[in-house]
Design a protein around this motif. Structure first.
Motif, PDB file in Angstrom:
ATOM      1  N   ALA A 208       0.976  -1.443   0.313  1.00 23.22           N
ATOM      2  CA  ALA A 208      -0.552   0.185   0.130  1.00 23.22           C
ATOM      3  C   ALA A 208       0.878   1.286   0.262  1.00 23.22           C
ATOM      4  CB  ALA A 208      -0.837   0.092   1.096  1.00 23.22           C
ATOM      5  N   LEU A 209       0.598   2.195  -0.374  1.00 24.58           N
ATOM      6  CA  LEU A 209       1.186   3.570  -0.397  1.00 24.58           C
ATOM      7  C   LEU A 209       0.296   4.571  -0.034  1.00 24.58           C
ATOM      8  CD1 LEU A 209       3.400   5.559  -1.661  1.00 24.58           C
ATOM      9  CD2 LEU A 209       2.700   5.721  -4.051  1.00 24.58           C
ATOM     10  N   ALA A 210       0.517   5.522   0.805  1.00 20.41           N
ATOM     11  CA  ALA A 210       0.046   6.538   1.587  1.00 20.41           C
ATOM     12  C   ALA A 210       0.714   7.978   0.867  1.00 20.41           C
ATOM     13  CB  ALA A 210       0.121   6.843   2.543  1.00 20.41           C
ATOM     14  N   SER A 211      -0.098   8.883  -0.570  1.00 22.41           N
ATOM     15  CA  SER A 211       0.527   9.836  -0.954  1.00 22.41           C
ATOM     16  C   SER A 211       0.270  10.835  -1.036  1.00 22.41           C
ATOM     17  CB  SER A 211       1.320   9.301  -2.727  1.00 22.41           C
ATOM     18  OG  SER A 211       1.832  10.795  -3.046  1.00 22.41           O
ATOM     19  N   MET A 212       0.235  11.551  -2.257  1.00 19.10           N
ATOM     20  CA  MET A 212      -0.616  12.847  -1.894  1.00 19.10           C
ATOM     21  C   MET A 212      -0.733  14.116  -3.053  1.00 19.10           C
ATOM     22  SD  MET A 212       2.318  13.547   0.411  1.00 19.10           S
ATOM     23  CE  MET A 212       1.584  12.821   1.876  1.00 19.10           C
ATOM     24  N   ARG A 213      -1.310  14.903  -3.251  1.00 17.21           N
ATOM     25  CA  ARG A 213      -1.492  16.240  -4.203  1.00 17.21           C
ATOM     26  C   ARG A 213      -0.966  17.368  -3.574  1.00 17.21           C
ATOM     27  NH1 ARG A 213       0.730  12.272  -6.396  1.00 17.21           N
ATOM     28  NH2 ARG A 213       0.100  10.937  -8.362  1.00 17.21           N
ATOM     29  N   TYR A 220      -3.975   7.553  -2.700  1.00 18.00           N
ATOM     30  CA  TYR A 220      -3.738   5.837  -2.026  1.00 18.00           C
ATOM     31  C   TYR A 220      -3.287   4.690  -3.308  1.00 18.00           C
ATOM     32  CZ  TYR A 220      -5.309   8.423   2.210  1.00 18.00           C
ATOM     33  OH  TYR A 220      -4.467   9.381   3.569  1.00 18.00           O
ATOM     34  N   TYR A 221      -2.882   3.763  -3.083  1.00 18.87           N
ATOM     35  CA  TYR A 221      -3.218   2.860  -3.633  1.00 18.87           C
ATOM     36  C   TYR A 221      -2.438   1.510  -2.661  1.00 18.87           C
ATOM     37  CZ  TYR A 221      -1.021   6.373  -7.225  1.00 18.87           C
ATOM     38  OH  TYR A 221      -0.664   7.038  -8.188  1.00 18.87           O
ATOM     39  N   VAL A 222      -3.582   0.877  -3.279  1.00 20.06           N
ATOM     40  CA  VAL A 222      -3.045  -0.909  -2.969  1.00 20.06           C
ATOM     41  C   VAL A 222      -2.409  -1.818  -4.501  1.00 20.06           C
ATOM     42  CG1 VAL A 222      -4.631  -0.782  -1.065  1.00 20.06           C
ATOM     43  CG2 VAL A 222      -5.064  -1.195  -3.517  1.00 20.06           C
ATOM     44  N   ASP A 223      -1.633  -2.673  -3.802  1.00 19.85           N
ATOM     45  CA  ASP A 223      -1.156  -3.539  -5.149  1.00 19.85           C
ATOM     46  C   ASP A 223      -2.084  -4.685  -5.050  1.00 19.85           C
ATOM     47  OD1 ASP A 223      -0.482  -5.159  -2.979  1.00 19.85           O
ATOM     48  OD2 ASP A 223       0.614  -6.388  -4.028  1.00 19.85           O
ATOM     49  N   VAL A 224      -3.617  -5.466  -6.543  1.00 18.71           N
ATOM     50  CA  VAL A 224      -4.230  -5.934  -6.262  1.00 18.71           C
ATOM     51  C   VAL A 224      -3.938  -6.774  -7.816  1.00 18.71           C
ATOM     52  CG1 VAL A 224      -5.956  -4.464  -5.750  1.00 18.71           C
ATOM     53  CG2 VAL A 224      -5.309  -4.373  -8.237  1.00 18.71           C
ATOM     54  N   PRO A 225      -4.214  -8.273  -7.889  1.00 17.21           N
ATOM     55  CA  PRO A 225      -3.733  -9.033  -9.341  1.00 17.21           C
ATOM     56  C   PRO A 225      -4.061  -8.519 -10.692  1.00 17.21           C
ATOM     57  CG  PRO A 225      -4.639 -10.844  -7.079  1.00 17.21           C
ATOM     58  CD  PRO A 225      -4.253  -8.650  -6.978  1.00 17.21           C
ATOM     59  N   LEU A 226      -3.776  -8.901 -11.985  1.00 15.51           N
ATOM     60  CA  LEU A 226      -3.923  -7.973 -12.559  1.00 15.51           C
ATOM     61  C   LEU A 226      -5.552  -9.000 -13.150  1.00 15.51           C
ATOM     62  CD1 LEU A 226      -0.522  -7.949 -15.142  1.00 15.51           C
ATOM     63  CD2 LEU A 226      -1.814  -5.919 -13.614  1.00 15.51           C
ATOM     64  N   THR A 227      -6.150  -9.964 -12.107  1.00 16.12           N
ATOM     65  CA  THR A 227      -7.258 -10.610 -12.430  1.00 16.12           C
ATOM     66  C   THR A 227      -8.650  -9.247 -11.681  1.00 16.12           C
ATOM     67  OG1 THR A 227      -6.846 -11.753 -10.494  1.00 16.12           O
ATOM     68  CG2 THR A 227      -6.337 -12.417 -12.839  1.00 16.12           C
ATOM     69  N   GLU A 228      -8.417  -8.638 -11.001  1.00 18.69           N
ATOM     70  CA  GLU A 228      -9.034  -8.113 -10.651  1.00 18.69           C
ATOM     71  C   GLU A 228      -9.706  -7.352 -11.152  1.00 18.69           C
ATOM     72  OE1 GLU A 228      -9.621  -7.633  -6.912  1.00 18.69           O
ATOM     73  OE2 GLU A 228      -8.961  -9.584  -7.194  1.00 18.69           O
ATOM     74  N   LYS A 229     -11.505  -6.310 -11.040  1.00 19.73           N
ATOM     75  CA  LYS A 229     -12.097  -5.456 -11.599  1.00 19.73           C
ATOM     76  C   LYS A 229     -11.766  -4.191 -11.162  1.00 19.73           C
ATOM     77  CE  LYS A 229     -13.659  -8.961 -15.193  1.00 19.73           C
ATOM     78  NZ  LYS A 229     -12.962  -9.845 -14.810  1.00 19.73           N
ATOM     79  N   ILE A 230     -12.237  -3.237 -11.206  1.00 17.70           N
ATOM     80  CA  ILE A 230     -12.072  -1.927 -11.000  1.00 17.70           C
ATOM     81  C   ILE A 230     -13.492  -2.200  -9.705  1.00 17.70           C
ATOM     82  CG2 ILE A 230     -12.766  -0.352 -12.908  1.00 17.70           C
ATOM     83  CD1 ILE A 230     -10.723   0.810  -9.495  1.00 17.70           C
ATOM     84  N   GLU A 231     -14.645  -2.312 -10.780  1.00 15.58           N
ATOM     85  CA  GLU A 231     -15.968  -1.782 -10.505  1.00 15.58           C
ATOM     86  C   GLU A 231     -16.592  -2.919  -9.631  1.00 15.58           C
ATOM     87  OE1 GLU A 231     -15.875  -5.448 -14.389  1.00 15.58           O
ATOM     88  OE2 GLU A 231     -14.800  -2.959 -13.899  1.00 15.58           O
ATOM     89  N   ASP A 232     -15.237  -4.009  -9.274  1.00 16.60           N
ATOM     90  CA  ASP A 232     -15.686  -4.966  -7.584  1.00 16.60           C
ATOM     91  C   ASP A 232     -14.518  -4.413  -6.411  1.00 16.60           C
ATOM     92  OD1 ASP A 232     -16.811  -7.299  -9.513  1.00 16.60           O
ATOM     93  OD2 ASP A 232     -14.681  -8.133  -9.553  1.00 16.60           O
ATOM     94  N   TRP A 233     -14.232  -3.130  -6.440  1.00 16.79           N
ATOM     95  CA  TRP A 233     -13.124  -1.934  -5.777  1.00 16.79           C
ATOM     96  C   TRP A 233     -14.391  -0.631  -5.126  1.00 16.79           C
ATOM     97  CZ3 TRP A 233      -9.372  -3.774  -2.809  1.00 16.79           C
ATOM     98  CH2 TRP A 233      -8.575  -5.342  -2.960  1.00 16.79           C
TER      99      TRP A 233
END
Length: 389
Positions: A208-213, A220-233
């Protein structure tokens, strides 16, 4: 149209190079496939090394960056239980600037008219010709009409999928690539950051990454498998996962809010050699990609621009052909060092599918070593703040 340098791509690297050349009195034109608003809509990096900041200062386009950017003199590594602060200012005497790539690009775009930099947007079907000669040219289509730009040099700043790198014969070029088995799911929200500095977290559930603009906009970021779909999050699922992976200290300070943007970006390491062939030079993502773990992408493009501008100025001002010939070797030396750092950071902070208990223990041992060793922290700080150009 005839010019001295044709630049393909109006992202930050193409615009930086164009401004540097015009500042030195060298004719150039920038060709961009998309329109301006599309270029500005790309949500990208936010941590600027000294090389990038100094180029903006050199151009006199640093006023808004200095007023709105956030100077950072450290960042944090987290292991699920604690924060390990890397004090880059104390260890290197330098700092980084948190300022979104979109804002830097906006500053460069808004100055083009005043600085006399010609940018042609919506230039489609760009093609390169005669790059092995001293008289290369580019063709493109705009509003249904084909145009031709004759130049002495062409510089490809057109990204991984652009036509520039593809113009180099397969017999000449060589690619090195590592595609990662995960992507970064990013969420942008108008909420204050959970920490005044970035947090890179290694957790048994993943990275995970906590960042800012800014002080009011967080990334913010979390790593996920490439099989994940954005609509499931859903937003709530992302916030819940961040609270777990970032650890209790950061989780206690997370402010939740609706996402302004949410996407999954695949990760890869990629280098193409050489970065010059004939009268064609490559800069930025057209020649190399790094995983974003070490915040090197935009900054590595900026160092390419520094070397390319240096070589082109030497050629046009002093007829120094050796400077052009040496561009690729000089740029690649820094590229590979940055690739090494990004690769090392990615291996340290992410869980790979093939990793077992042994690899997990190695990550924990490395983080323990970093926490207790000033020498280890100094090495990380030197790379994070940016190696000399």
């Amino acid at each position: 149209m005839r010019t001295q340098v044709a630049i393909i791509g109006a992202g930050p690297s193409g615009l930086l190079l164009g401004h540097l050349l015009r500042q030195a009195g060298i004719d150039c034109v920038v060709l961009e496939r998309q329109n301006g608003p599309y270029v500005l809509s790309r949500i990208r990096a936010g941590v600027l090394e000294q090389v990038t900041v100094q180029l903006m200062e050199r151009l006199g386009l640093d006023a808004r960056m200095k007023a709105e950017g956030l100077p950072h003199d450290g960042f944090n590594l987290a292991d699920g239980e604690r924060l390990i602060r890397i004090d880059i200012k104390a260890l290197t005497g330098k700092e980084v600037m948190v300022y979104g790539q979109t804002e830097l690009t906006r500053d460069l775009m808004e100055a083009t008219g005043e600085r006399g930099l010609e940018v042609v947007y919506e230039a489609s079907d760009v093609a390169l010709f005669d790059i092995e000669s001293d008289a290369p040219y580019v063709t493109y289509t705009k509003d249904g009409v084909e145009h031709r730009v004759d130049a002495r040099f062409i510089v490809g700043c057109d990204g991984f999928h652009g036509p520039s790198r593809k113009a180099i014969p397969e017999s000449v070029g060589r690619s090195f690539e590592r595609v990662y088995p995960f992507g970064w799911l990013g969420i942008l929200a108008d909420v204050p950051p959970c920490n005044h500095e970035l947090i890179y977290a290694n957790h048994e559930r993943g990275f995970a990454l906590a960042s800012m603009r800014s002080e009011t906009r967080s990334r913010y970021y979390v790593d996920v498998p490439l099989t994940e779909k954005i609509e499931d999050w859903s937003d709530e699922r992302v916030w819940d996962e961040l609270a777990v992976r970032l650890g209790p200290e950061a989780a206690a300070n997370i402010t939740r809010g609706p996402s302004l943007e949410k996407s999954i970006a695949p990760l890869r390491s990629f280098v193409f050699e050489p970065m010059r062939h004939g009268s064609l030079m490559l800069c930025g993502d057209s020649a190399h990609i790094v995983p974003p773990t070490g915040a090197k992408g935009l900054n590595l493009a900026a160092s390419d621009v520094h070397y390319a501008a240096e070589a082109l100025l030497a050629f046009f001002k002093s007829n120094d052909a050796d400077a052009i010939a040496g561009y690729s070797e000089k740029a690649l030396a820094r590229v590979w060092k940055s690739e090494r750092f990004s690769w090392t950071a990615t291996k340290l902070m992410h869980r790979f599918p093939e990793d077992g208990p042994f690899e997990r223990r190695m990550q924990q041992a490395e983080l323990d070593y970093i926490a207790s060793s000033e020498a280890a922290q100094r090495s990380i700080a030197e790379n994070y703040v940016g190696l000399p150009v």
